[in-house]
Structure formats: C-alpha cells, structure tokens
Motif scaffolding. Structure first.
Motif, PDB file in Angstrom:
ATOM      1  N   TRP A 183     -37.696 -86.702 -44.428  1.00 41.28           N
ATOM      2  CA  TRP A 183     -36.293 -86.942 -43.227  1.00 41.28           C
ATOM      3  C   TRP A 183     -34.865 -87.418 -43.870  1.00 41.28           C
ATOM      4  CZ3 TRP A 183     -33.991 -85.328 -38.846  1.00 41.28           C
ATOM      5  CH2 TRP A 183     -32.921 -86.350 -38.643  1.00 41.28           C
ATOM      6  N   TRP A 196     -29.115 -81.227 -39.990  1.00 36.77           N
ATOM      7  CA  TRP A 196     -29.823 -81.851 -38.545  1.00 36.77           C
ATOM      8  C   TRP A 196     -28.717 -82.065 -37.735  1.00 36.77           C
ATOM      9  CZ3 TRP A 196     -34.518 -80.719 -36.138  1.00 36.77           C
ATOM     10  CH2 TRP A 196     -35.213 -80.497 -37.158  1.00 36.77           C
ATOM     11  N   GLU A 246     -26.577 -84.315 -32.521  1.00 32.69           N
ATOM     12  CA  GLU A 246     -27.727 -84.977 -31.777  1.00 32.69           C
ATOM     13  C   GLU A 246     -28.897 -85.504 -31.073  1.00 32.69           C
ATOM     14  OE1 GLU A 246     -27.739 -80.345 -30.928  1.00 32.69           O
ATOM     15  OE2 GLU A 246     -25.918 -82.336 -31.604  1.00 32.69           O
ATOM     16  N   TRP A 247     -29.495 -84.620 -32.749  1.00 38.74           N
ATOM     17  CA  TRP A 247     -30.426 -85.130 -33.423  1.00 38.74           C
ATOM     18  C   TRP A 247     -30.874 -86.500 -34.025  1.00 38.74           C
ATOM     19  CZ3 TRP A 247     -35.162 -84.266 -31.997  1.00 38.74           C
ATOM     20  CH2 TRP A 247     -35.671 -82.710 -31.085  1.00 38.74           C
ATOM     21  N   ARG A 248     -29.546 -86.467 -34.967  1.00 39.70           N
ATOM     22  CA  ARG A 248     -29.538 -87.684 -35.664  1.00 39.70           C
ATOM     23  C   ARG A 248     -29.328 -89.187 -34.689  1.00 39.70           C
ATOM     24  NH1 ARG A 248     -27.239 -87.386 -40.553  1.00 39.70           N
ATOM     25  NH2 ARG A 248     -27.329 -89.692 -41.215  1.00 39.70           N
ATOM     26  N   ARG A 249     -28.602 -88.457 -33.562  1.00 38.06           N
ATOM     27  CA  ARG A 249     -28.522 -89.881 -32.395  1.00 38.06           C
ATOM     28  C   ARG A 249     -29.990 -89.926 -31.892  1.00 38.06           C
ATOM     29  NH1 ARG A 249     -22.759 -87.651 -30.056  1.00 38.06           N
ATOM     30  NH2 ARG A 249     -21.561 -88.755 -31.813  1.00 38.06           N
ATOM     31  N   ALA A 250     -31.019 -89.089 -31.471  1.00 35.37           N
ATOM     32  CA  ALA A 250     -32.188 -89.005 -31.592  1.00 35.37           C
ATOM     33  C   ALA A 250     -33.360 -89.945 -32.330  1.00 35.37           C
ATOM     34  CB  ALA A 250     -32.570 -87.831 -30.496  1.00 35.37           C
ATOM     35  N   SER A 251     -33.064 -89.889 -33.705  1.00 32.39           N
ATOM     36  CA  SER A 251     -34.236 -90.183 -34.829  1.00 32.39           C
ATOM     37  C   SER A 251     -33.509 -92.311 -34.441  1.00 32.39           C
ATOM     38  CB  SER A 251     -33.307 -90.173 -36.134  1.00 32.39           C
ATOM     39  OG  SER A 251     -32.865 -90.226 -36.145  1.00 32.39           O
ATOM     40  N   GLY A 288     -34.970 -75.830 -26.764  1.00 32.37           N
ATOM     41  CA  GLY A 288     -34.402 -76.751 -27.564  1.00 32.37           C
ATOM     42  C   GLY A 288     -35.217 -78.108 -28.536  1.00 32.37           C
ATOM     43  N   THR A 289     -36.523 -77.744 -27.796  1.00 31.79           N
ATOM     44  CA  THR A 289     -37.091 -78.609 -28.401  1.00 31.79           C
ATOM     45  C   THR A 289     -38.039 -78.859 -29.568  1.00 31.79           C
ATOM     46  OG1 THR A 289     -39.080 -76.997 -27.595  1.00 31.79           O
ATOM     47  CG2 THR A 289     -38.344 -78.788 -25.926  1.00 31.79           C
ATOM     48  N   GLU A 290     -38.107 -79.857 -30.421  1.00 34.44           N
ATOM     49  CA  GLU A 290     -38.655 -79.419 -32.012  1.00 34.44           C
ATOM     50  C   GLU A 290     -39.728 -80.389 -31.874  1.00 34.44           C
ATOM     51  OE1 GLU A 290     -37.481 -77.901 -34.301  1.00 34.44           O
ATOM     52  OE2 GLU A 290     -35.337 -77.592 -33.556  1.00 34.44           O
ATOM     53  N   VAL A 310     -41.207 -83.919 -33.371  1.00 41.03           N
ATOM     54  CA  VAL A 310     -41.115 -84.807 -33.597  1.00 41.03           C
ATOM     55  C   VAL A 310     -42.291 -85.811 -34.086  1.00 41.03           C
ATOM     56  CG1 VAL A 310     -39.186 -87.469 -32.559  1.00 41.03           C
ATOM     57  CG2 VAL A 310     -39.047 -84.616 -32.082  1.00 41.03           C
TER      58      VAL A 310
END
Length: 198
Positions: free
Chosen positions: A131, A138, A141-146, A182-184, A186
């Motif tokens: 990661w 990425w 928004e995904w960086r902020r959601a990690s 938009g799901t991945e 996680v």
C-alpha cells in the motif's frame, strides 16, 4: 410490537472456522495460508490461476489446495468449472485463532501455531508495504480514507479483549453492505499486544 423482519435485516454473521490442533496443523504452511487468503480475497480460482498470482508452480498449488480441502478449508466451485478445469473456493469467510494453541502440550501444535502467526504477521507487513508503494497512484479520496495509526492505552487484559471484540463487531457490521458505485476491497488489520514499561 417486535419487527418480524428484524432478523432478516441484520447483516449475516461471517462464517468463521475456529482452529483446533488438527485443523491448525493442516493450515500451518506458508503457501496454504496464502492460497486460502487469496481465495477469500479474490474469489474462486483454479490452481493455475493461483500459481500465476502467487509465483508458484501449478503442481505445488494443486497439491496444497487438495491438502486444504482435506482439512475442510476449501471446496470445489463447480459452477465455475469448464471441462476438466477444477475451481476452488473457500469453505468459510474467515479463521479464528485460539490463543490456547500457543500453550498446547503437544510441541507439534505449538510449532504449527508459531508458523501460522508468523506467516500472518508477514502477510500484514507485506500488504502494508505494498500500500505504501502504491498509495501515490490512488485518488486523493482513497488516500484520505486510509489509516496508519497506533495507540497506547492503559488496560487490563479483560478490557483489551473487550475492545478487540468491539472492533471486530464494528468491522463485521460493514461486511454485508449492498454493492454501490465506487467500492473497492479495503483491508483492515488489527494488532493488539501488551508492552512492558522500560
């Protein structure tokens, strides 16, 4: 008046296999742990597909898949097969490790417990390193959601155990959300361990 549909609205509990000395010895091999993890993460696959993904020979993945099947961790996925192609799927959603296995009177069980836990720690470290390497590619928004956090709490053993169970319950409450755009996938890792003050 109670809602008769309340049970049907609750998310399904994940099917988890609790390891015992016998099943642990069947799983405690680095490649078997990786094969089972890959099937749980990516869904049904053939020995050849898994070999390509994991950098192993198809003979090796085929052998270890049969061993996993013998211990009840994987099963045939005939709805995916074409001709002689054999597809595999996980038999459960997850695995539960009983800490008592570390203290088992049988040295073989204790050794298998050490192999299992060491491999899980290696997989977690590899996923985190991957990661960190991939994160710049990425969207923001995904960086902020990690998350990459750690906490130090003053707890009793019972309080720590309670907190771990609450975290697991919270994560599992998200496992049956309806599909949406938009799901991945996680990955959530949890590590909880005591440290002695120096």
């Amino acid at each position: 008046m109670p809602d008769e549909n309340a049970d049907s609205q609750k998310p399904a509990e994940p099917k988890v296999r609790k390891l015992d000395p016998h099943s642990l010895r069947g799983l405690a091999h680095p490649l078997r742990i990786r094969l089972l993890g890959d099937l749980r993460l990516h869904g049904p696959a053939t020995a050849s597909q898994l070999a390509e993904r994991l950098g192993e020979s198809s003979g090796s993945t085929s052998y270890h898949l049969r061993q996993l099947a013998a211990y009840g961790f994987v099963e045939d996925a005939p709805e995916h097969g074409k001709g002689r192609e054999r597809w595999w799927r996980p038999s459960q959603d997850g695995t539960s490790f009983d800490e008592a296995l570390i203290y088992d009177t049988d040295p073989a069980t204790r050794g298998a417990a050490e192999v299992f836990l060491t491999e899980i720690a290696k997989i977690h470290a590899l996923e985190l390193a991957t990661w960190m390497d991939d994160a710049p590619s990425w969207p923001v928004e995904w960086r902020r959601a990690s998350d990459l956090s750690d906490f130090a709490l003053q707890l009793t053993a019972e309080q720590s155990r309670e907190l771990v169970h609450k975290m697991h319950d919270l994560v599992n409450s998200y496992s049956d959300l309806p599909p949406s755009e938009g799901t991945e996938t996680v990955r959530f890792h949890t590590h909880a361990f005591p440290r002695r003050a120096k």
